[in-house]
Design an enzyme around this catalytic site. Sequence first.
Site, PDB file in Angstrom:
ATOM      1  N   GLY A  13       9.489  16.056   1.526  1.00 18.70           N
ATOM      2  CA  GLY A  13       8.370  14.992   1.957  1.00 18.70           C
ATOM      3  C   GLY A  13       9.428  14.449   3.381  1.00 18.70           C
ATOM      4  O   GLY A  13      10.004  14.889   4.053  1.00 18.70           O
ATOM      5  N   TYR A  14       8.548  13.805   4.083  1.00 24.38           N
ATOM      6  CA  TYR A  14       9.317  13.175   5.761  1.00 24.38           C
ATOM      7  C   TYR A  14      10.411  11.958   5.537  1.00 24.38           C
ATOM      8  O   TYR A  14      11.396  13.060   6.051  1.00 24.38           O
ATOM      9  CB  TYR A  14       7.793  12.161   6.364  1.00 24.38           C
ATOM     10  N   LEU A  36       5.544  19.923  -3.612  1.00 16.01           N
ATOM     11  CA  LEU A  36       4.722  20.289  -2.594  1.00 16.01           C
ATOM     12  C   LEU A  36       3.269  19.823  -1.986  1.00 16.01           C
ATOM     13  O   LEU A  36       2.305  20.059  -0.942  1.00 16.01           O
ATOM     14  CB  LEU A  36       4.493  21.998  -2.074  1.00 16.01           C
ATOM     15  N   SER A 127       8.041  -0.962  -0.405  1.00 11.94           N
ATOM     16  CA  SER A 127       7.043  -0.938   1.446  1.00 11.94           C
ATOM     17  C   SER A 127       7.139  -2.172   1.619  1.00 11.94           C
ATOM     18  O   SER A 127       7.099  -3.475   1.380  1.00 11.94           O
ATOM     19  CB  SER A 127       6.035  -0.347   1.209  1.00 11.94           C
ATOM     20  N   TYR A 152      -2.544   1.673  -3.120  1.00 11.71           N
ATOM     21  CA  TYR A 152      -1.612   1.852  -2.212  1.00 11.71           C
ATOM     22  C   TYR A 152      -0.337   1.187  -3.142  1.00 11.71           C
ATOM     23  O   TYR A 152       0.389   0.753  -3.438  1.00 11.71           O
ATOM     24  CB  TYR A 152      -1.783   2.733  -1.572  1.00 11.71           C
ATOM     25  N   LYS A 156       3.169   0.189  -5.163  1.00 13.91           N
ATOM     26  CA  LYS A 156       4.435   0.016  -4.481  1.00 13.91           C
ATOM     27  C   LYS A 156       4.500  -1.608  -5.444  1.00 13.91           C
ATOM     28  O   LYS A 156       5.891  -1.955  -6.134  1.00 13.91           O
ATOM     29  CB  LYS A 156       4.065  -0.051  -3.228  1.00 13.91           C
ATOM     30  N   PHE A 180       9.555  -0.525   7.061  1.00 15.06           N
ATOM     31  CA  PHE A 180       8.918  -1.462   7.870  1.00 15.06           C
ATOM     32  C   PHE A 180       7.621  -0.131   8.266  1.00 15.06           C
ATOM     33  O   PHE A 180       7.573   0.738   7.331  1.00 15.06           O
ATOM     34  CB  PHE A 180       9.723  -2.580   9.027  1.00 15.06           C
ATOM     35  N   ASN A 181       8.202  -0.116   9.386  1.00 16.06           N
ATOM     36  CA  ASN A 181       7.385   1.114   9.947  1.00 16.06           C
ATOM     37  C   ASN A 181       7.878   2.717  10.682  1.00 16.06           C
ATOM     38  O   ASN A 181       8.455   2.604  11.660  1.00 16.06           O
ATOM     39  CB  ASN A 181       6.206   1.434  10.870  1.00 16.06           C
ATOM     40  N   ASN A 200      -3.577   8.693  10.450  1.00 17.51           N
ATOM     41  CA  ASN A 200      -3.708   7.647   9.865  1.00 17.51           C
ATOM     42  C   ASN A 200      -2.608   6.804  10.582  1.00 17.51           C
ATOM     43  O   ASN A 200      -3.401   5.415  11.684  1.00 17.51           O
ATOM     44  CB  ASN A 200      -3.816   7.119   8.672  1.00 17.51           C
ATOM     45  N   ARG A 297      -9.308  -2.427  12.408  1.00 20.83           N
ATOM     46  CA  ARG A 297      -9.284  -1.931  10.987  1.00 20.83           C
ATOM     47  C   ARG A 297      -9.475  -2.523  10.180  1.00 20.83           C
ATOM     48  O   ARG A 297      -8.358  -3.305   9.846  1.00 20.83           O
ATOM     49  CB  ARG A 297      -8.291  -0.389  11.166  1.00 20.83           C
TER      50      ARG A 297
HETATM   51  P1  NAD Z   1       5.341  12.064   2.411  1.00 20.33           P
HETATM   52  O1  NAD Z   1       4.247  11.945   1.691  1.00 20.33           O
HETATM   53  O2  NAD Z   1       6.086  12.777   3.877  1.00 20.33           O
HETATM   54  O3  NAD Z   1       6.620  12.289   1.252  1.00 20.33           O
HETATM   55  C1  NAD Z   1       6.072  12.188  -0.988  1.00 20.33           C
HETATM   56  C2  NAD Z   1       6.496  13.540  -1.170  1.00 20.33           C
HETATM   57  O4  NAD Z   1       6.430  13.081  -2.498  1.00 20.33           O
HETATM   58  C3  NAD Z   1       5.638  15.070  -0.671  1.00 20.33           C
HETATM   59  O5  NAD Z   1       6.866  15.938   0.126  1.00 20.33           O
HETATM   60  C4  NAD Z   1       5.507  14.676  -1.556  1.00 20.33           C
HETATM   61  O6  NAD Z   1       4.300  16.828  -1.679  1.00 20.33           O
HETATM   62  C5  NAD Z   1       5.684  14.480  -2.964  1.00 20.33           C
HETATM   63  N1  NAD Z   1       5.036  13.998  -4.235  1.00 20.33           N
HETATM   64  C6  NAD Z   1       4.338  13.191  -3.940  1.00 20.33           C
HETATM   65  N2  NAD Z   1       3.805  13.129  -5.188  1.00 20.33           N
HETATM   66  C7  NAD Z   1       4.753  14.072  -6.018  1.00 20.33           C
HETATM   67  C8  NAD Z   1       4.971  14.514  -7.272  1.00 20.33           C
HETATM   68  N3  NAD Z   1       3.437  13.497  -8.700  1.00 20.33           N
HETATM   69  N4  NAD Z   1       5.387  15.009  -7.837  1.00 20.33           N
HETATM   70  C9  NAD Z   1       6.459  15.678  -7.400  1.00 20.33           C
HETATM   71  N5  NAD Z   1       6.462  15.487  -5.674  1.00 20.33           N
HETATM   72  C10 NAD Z   1       5.197  14.887  -5.523  1.00 20.33           C
HETATM   73  O7  NAD Z   1       6.061  10.578   2.736  1.00 20.33           O
HETATM   74  P2  NAD Z   1       6.734   9.614   3.377  1.00 20.33           P
HETATM   75  O8  NAD Z   1       6.264   9.143   4.690  1.00 20.33           O
HETATM   76  O9  NAD Z   1       8.122  10.758   3.251  1.00 20.33           O
HETATM   77  O10 NAD Z   1       7.192   9.079   2.320  1.00 20.33           O
HETATM   78  C11 NAD Z   1       8.635   8.725   1.388  1.00 20.33           C
HETATM   79  C12 NAD Z   1       8.237   7.833   0.653  1.00 20.33           C
HETATM   80  O11 NAD Z   1       7.826   6.277   1.170  1.00 20.33           O
HETATM   81  C13 NAD Z   1       7.345   7.200  -0.259  1.00 20.33           C
HETATM   82  O12 NAD Z   1       7.367   6.674  -1.305  1.00 20.33           O
HETATM   83  C14 NAD Z   1       5.984   6.124   0.406  1.00 20.33           C
HETATM   84  O13 NAD Z   1       4.964   5.744  -0.213  1.00 20.33           O
HETATM   85  C15 NAD Z   1       6.980   5.393   0.989  1.00 20.33           C
HETATM   86  N6  NAD Z   1       6.972   4.698   2.431  1.00 20.33           N
HETATM   87  C16 NAD Z   1       6.506   5.621   2.982  1.00 20.33           C
HETATM   88  C17 NAD Z   1       5.465   4.784   3.989  1.00 20.33           C
HETATM   89  C18 NAD Z   1       5.704   5.635   5.324  1.00 20.33           C
HETATM   90  O14 NAD Z   1       5.060   4.962   6.515  1.00 20.33           O
HETATM   91  N7  NAD Z   1       6.244   6.608   5.949  1.00 20.33           N
HETATM   92  C19 NAD Z   1       6.100   3.366   4.909  1.00 20.33           C
HETATM   93  C20 NAD Z   1       7.458   2.319   3.477  1.00 20.33           C
HETATM   94  C21 NAD Z   1       6.907   3.631   2.474  1.00 20.33           C
HETATM   95  C1  WQD Z   2       0.361   0.401  12.991  1.00 22.98           C
HETATM   96  C2  WQD Z   2      -0.623  -0.229  13.928  1.00 22.98           C
HETATM   97  C3  WQD Z   2      -2.721  -0.349  13.459  1.00 22.98           C
HETATM   98  C4  WQD Z   2      -3.653   4.219  14.176  1.00 22.98           C
HETATM   99  C5  WQD Z   2       1.105   2.006   7.210  1.00 22.98           C
HETATM  100  C6  WQD Z   2       1.044   1.569   5.950  1.00 22.98           C
HETATM  101  C7  WQD Z   2       1.921   0.200   5.173  1.00 22.98           C
HETATM  102  C8  WQD Z   2       2.925   1.509   5.591  1.00 22.98           C
HETATM  103  C9  WQD Z   2       3.111   2.028   7.128  1.00 22.98           C
HETATM  104  C10 WQD Z   2       3.845   2.753   3.641  1.00 22.98           C
HETATM  105  C11 WQD Z   2      -1.622  -1.196  13.819  1.00 22.98           C
HETATM  106  C12 WQD Z   2      -3.019   0.175  15.086  1.00 22.98           C
HETATM  107  C13 WQD Z   2      -2.965   3.119  14.142  1.00 22.98           C
HETATM  108  C14 WQD Z   2      -5.118   4.637  15.451  1.00 22.98           C
HETATM  109  C15 WQD Z   2      -4.190   2.181  15.604  1.00 22.98           C
HETATM  110  N1  WQD Z   2       3.010   2.531   4.372  1.00 22.98           N
HETATM  111  N2  WQD Z   2      -3.088   1.590  14.855  1.00 22.98           N
HETATM  112  N3  WQD Z   2      -5.116   3.170  16.342  1.00 22.98           N
HETATM  113  O1  WQD Z   2      -1.690  -0.029   9.115  1.00 22.98           O
HETATM  114  O2  WQD Z   2       1.484  -0.903   9.953  1.00 22.98           O
HETATM  115  O3  WQD Z   2       1.086   0.721   7.674  1.00 22.98           O
HETATM  116  O4  WQD Z   2       1.908   2.590   7.791  1.00 22.98           O
HETATM  117  O5  WQD Z   2       4.103   2.138   2.693  1.00 22.98           O
HETATM  118  O6  WQD Z   2       1.526   0.489   3.875  1.00 22.98           O
HETATM  119  O7  WQD Z   2      -0.591   0.605   5.763  1.00 22.98           O
HETATM  120  O8  WQD Z   2       0.590   2.274   9.979  1.00 22.98           O
HETATM  121  O9  WQD Z   2       0.917   3.121  11.958  1.00 22.98           O
HETATM  122  O10 WQD Z   2      -1.039   3.096  10.508  1.00 22.98           O
HETATM  123  O11 WQD Z   2      -0.046   1.108  12.442  1.00 22.98           O
HETATM  124  O12 WQD Z   2      -4.558   1.074  16.601  1.00 22.98           O
HETATM  125  O13 WQD Z   2      -5.230   5.499  15.077  1.00 22.98           O
HETATM  126  O14 WQD Z   2      -1.595   0.959  14.558  1.00 22.98           O
HETATM  127  O15 WQD Z   2      -3.846  -1.294  13.850  1.00 22.98           O
HETATM  128  O16 WQD Z   2      -2.041  -2.094  14.109  1.00 22.98           O
HETATM  129  P1  WQD Z   2       0.794  -0.044   9.450  1.00 22.98           P
HETATM  130  P2  WQD Z   2      -0.241   2.560  11.028  1.00 22.98           P
END
Ligand code: NAD
Ligand code: WQD
Length: 340
Positions: A13-14, A36, A127, A152, A156, A180-181, A200, A297
């Site tokens: 993943g990312y 995947l 998160s 979601y 967490k 954070f983000n 999103n 939103r």
């Molecule tokens: P992502 O979706 O790119 O990566 C998650 C990976 O987990 C994917 O490759 C998916 O295929 C795999 N996966 C999901 N469920 C699975 C399962 N049951 N078994 C095996 N593999 C599984 O997401 P990401 O952005 O890399 O996020 C990674 C972690 O960080 C997540 O726990 C997410 O909640 C957390 N997080 C992400 C963000 C964000 O904005 N990206 C912010 C805060 C927290």
């Molecule tokens: C950022 C800002 C939107 C899209 C989410 C999850 C959070 C964490 C990170 C996992 C906000 C604005 C967005 C668009 C916009 N993930 N926006 N137009 O909402 O801070 O957090 O991702 O844990 O749990 O909620 O991130 O990137 O969606 O939004 O104006 O098309 O951009 O309103 O102010 P957010 P985001």
Amino acid sequence: MIKKSILVTGGTGYIGSHTVVELQQKGFDVVIVDNLSNSYREVINAIEKITNIRPEFYEFDLCDFEKTHSFFKKNKIDAIIHFAAFKAVGESVEKPFMYYHNNLFSLINLIKCANEFNVKNFVFSSSCTVYGQPDELPVTEKAPVKKALSPYGNTKQISEEIISETVKTTSLKSISLRYFNPIGAHESSLIGELPIGIPNNLVPFITQTAIGKREILNVFGNEYNTPDGTCIRDYIHVVDLAKAHVIAVERLLSNKNKSNYEIFNLGTGDGHSVLEIIKTFEKVSGVKLNFKFVERRPGDIEKVWASTEYANKELGWKAEINLEEMLLSAWKWEKAINKI
Ligand code: NAD
Ligand code: WQD
């Protein structure tokens, strides 16, 4: 010296893929487990291209206890970094059961196996969503966890509770990292975020609009109580985030943790509004972005940014990549995946 072996769940993943790269570059052996469901097998090739090391890869669902158990039977693991989870806030509101099932069963299965196979070190992806709208900014790790605004977010919070209870009665030690983000991509443009369908999150939506995949960016709300009326977030580069995971793992492996469960914010400490992100993106990319203001939103937090003091002091870690570099790397990645 024998290399330590790190299981990275969600490693294709990312955030996981960037962390695999940093771990390999620090000399760790990495084993990835991913089903995947939200990533691609090709990521393994991309990681190998960057590091010249092919990570071991197992494709299965961590909600499947038998498969998870037999994985641990076969592999000697020193520490786990658990990224695997579903993460789309809106989807979790529509399909709460799917989110509770995936995010909690995968965690429980892993912890069960960690206990049985004597794996003591566990880093968890949490998160900033657990803070909701904090009463004080910057938000510290001591701020209260507020009622989750989505299933979601609730997964967490529950996961953090499961971990904090488990460490009291087992030999498990854990660190939760509250991101954070996360934005941006690896400097090689070989790995990055690959959102499936309509993104999103703000930055992938911006880059897809700039490249012409989306017609217009909707900015959600311009009458918030912030200097320019748009929401404020703490955007952090994914490689800075990845590096913090290596430090967290090293801390646990060398028993430098101060308690069996520690929590750290991972942000830059700076808040930026949506309009600032747009302006900075336009500056670094040279592309004028098509955007309009629309309704707020539902569920959006007005403003949040991290206190990074605790992570800076205790982990000796600090985010280094600035906003312009973050957005430029996101733009380069978007161009790379569209072969422009
Ligand atoms: P992502 O979706 O790119 O990566 C998650 C990976 O987990 C994917 O490759 C998916 O295929 C795999 N996966 C999901 N469920 C699975 C399962 N049951 N078994 C095996 N593999 C599984 O997401 P990401 O952005 O890399 O996020 C990674 C972690 O960080 C997540 O726990 C997410 O909640 C957390 N997080 C992400 C963000 C964000 O904005 N990206 C912010 C805060 C927290
Ligand atoms: C950022 C800002 C939107 C899209 C989410 C999850 C959070 C964490 C990170 C996992 C906000 C604005 C967005 C668009 C916009 N993930 N926006 N137009 O909402 O801070 O957090 O991702 O844990 O749990 O909620 O991130 O990137 O969606 O939004 O104006 O098309 O951009 O309103 O102010 P957010 P985001």
